[in-house]
Design an enzyme around this catalytic site. Structure first.
Site, PDB file in Angstrom:
ATOM      1  N   CYS A  31     -21.906  16.847 -34.979  1.00 35.90           N
ATOM      2  CA  CYS A  31     -20.885  16.344 -35.894  1.00 35.90           C
ATOM      3  C   CYS A  31     -21.599  15.855 -37.149  1.00 35.90           C
ATOM      4  O   CYS A  31     -22.805  16.061 -37.306  1.00 35.90           O
ATOM      5  CB  CYS A  31     -20.017  15.259 -35.245  1.00 35.90           C
ATOM      6  SG  CYS A  31     -20.846  13.682 -34.950  1.00 35.90           S
ATOM      7  N   ARG A  77     -18.196  11.214 -32.278  1.00 38.07           N
ATOM      8  CA  ARG A  77     -17.700  12.316 -31.445  1.00 38.07           C
ATOM      9  C   ARG A  77     -18.790  13.038 -30.671  1.00 38.07           C
ATOM     10  O   ARG A  77     -18.675  13.251 -29.456  1.00 38.07           O
ATOM     11  CB  ARG A  77     -16.935  13.324 -32.331  1.00 38.07           C
ATOM     12  CG  ARG A  77     -15.649  12.804 -32.876  1.00 38.07           C
ATOM     13  CD  ARG A  77     -15.125  13.665 -34.021  1.00 38.07           C
ATOM     14  NE  ARG A  77     -15.951  13.516 -35.212  1.00 38.07           N
ATOM     15  CZ  ARG A  77     -15.642  14.036 -36.397  1.00 38.07           C
ATOM     16  NH1 ARG A  77     -14.537  14.758 -36.523  1.00 38.07           N
ATOM     17  NH2 ARG A  77     -16.415  13.840 -37.439  1.00 38.07           N
ATOM     18  N   ASP A  87     -12.107  11.828 -35.925  1.00 34.84           N
ATOM     19  CA  ASP A  87     -13.286  10.989 -36.101  1.00 34.84           C
ATOM     20  C   ASP A  87     -12.942   9.549 -35.701  1.00 34.84           C
ATOM     21  O   ASP A  87     -11.988   8.962 -36.228  1.00 34.84           O
ATOM     22  CB  ASP A  87     -13.713  11.019 -37.572  1.00 34.84           C
ATOM     23  CG  ASP A  87     -15.059  10.350 -37.823  1.00 34.84           C
ATOM     24  OD1 ASP A  87     -15.545   9.631 -36.935  1.00 34.84           O
ATOM     25  OD2 ASP A  87     -15.609  10.553 -38.925  1.00 34.84           O
TER      26      ASP A  87
END
Length: 211
Positions: free
Chosen positions: A88, A94, A181
């Site tokens: 990410c 995440r 997010d």
């Protein structure tokens, strides 16, 4: 032609880590290669570090992960397990959750890594909290920059909101998980994100070859 001298470590304590890794990878990588990699790892981590207290230790851990990946790429005898990389933007939310959940659920049957295209200084505290609630320990985790070695070693690369920033290499299986997010989100939302990722992990495990 005279060989160029090895780079000067930005922290003299890196020499101890270099010595440890040289013993660990004896016969696979030269001490000079290991020194360059551990210095590069230190400098990459230093770019986003707010506190440098543990930077030497983290650089050694990052260098070891990169050396393991490089060994796999070079075809050195290994465990033969599927290798999954989560990417990410900051490797603070995440991808950290996904890697921790997969490692927890796979119980040693998958080699798991995570990284960020622009690694943050630290993992989001709320991410650590919701994983602790689920019985997953994230205390030792830290954001890692995306490096060529881990991408090349991965069998499956799973992107989570980093767009086209992750390099695409032939022969890899790529998945994109468009997960929200968790940065700045209330804890109830972060718990929902955790559960969404966990459901995707279940599907991923079902698609992997049996060990």
């Amino acid at each position: 032609m005279t060989a160029s001298p090895p780079p000067v470590p930005p922290d003299e304590r890196l020499a101890t880590g270099t010595a440890r890794l040289s013993v660990r990878y004896q016969g696979h990588f030269s001490p000079e290669t290991i020194q360059r990699l551990i210095i590069d790892s230190y400098e990459r981590l230093a770019e986003s570090a707010r506190v440098r207290t543990h930077l030497v230790v983290l650089a050694e851990r990052l260098a070891a992960e990169r050396l393991d990946a490089l060994s796999h790429v070079k075809g050195a005898p290994g465990c033969g397990l599927p290798r999954v990389l989560f990417v990410c933007s900051h490797n603070a939310g995440r991808s950290q959750m996904a890697a921790a959940l997969l490692a927890h659920r796979a119980q040693g049957h998958v080699v798991v890594s995570s990284a960020g295209t622009h690694a943050a200084a630290a993992v989001e505290p709320v991410v650590t909290q919701v994983l602790t609630e689920a019985g997953v320990d994230l205390a030792a985790a830290f954001p890692k920059p995306l490096t060529d070695e881990v991408v090349q070693a991965a069998d499956i690369v799973i992107t989570m909101g980093c767009g086209d920033a992750c390099p695409v290499l032939p022969g890899r299986r790529y998945l994109d998980w468009p997960v929200t997010d968790p940065e700045g989100a209330p804890i109830a939302v972060v718990r929902d994100i955790r559960d969404e990722i966990d459901a995707l992990i279940t599907e991923l495990l079902a698609s992997l070859p049996s060990s």
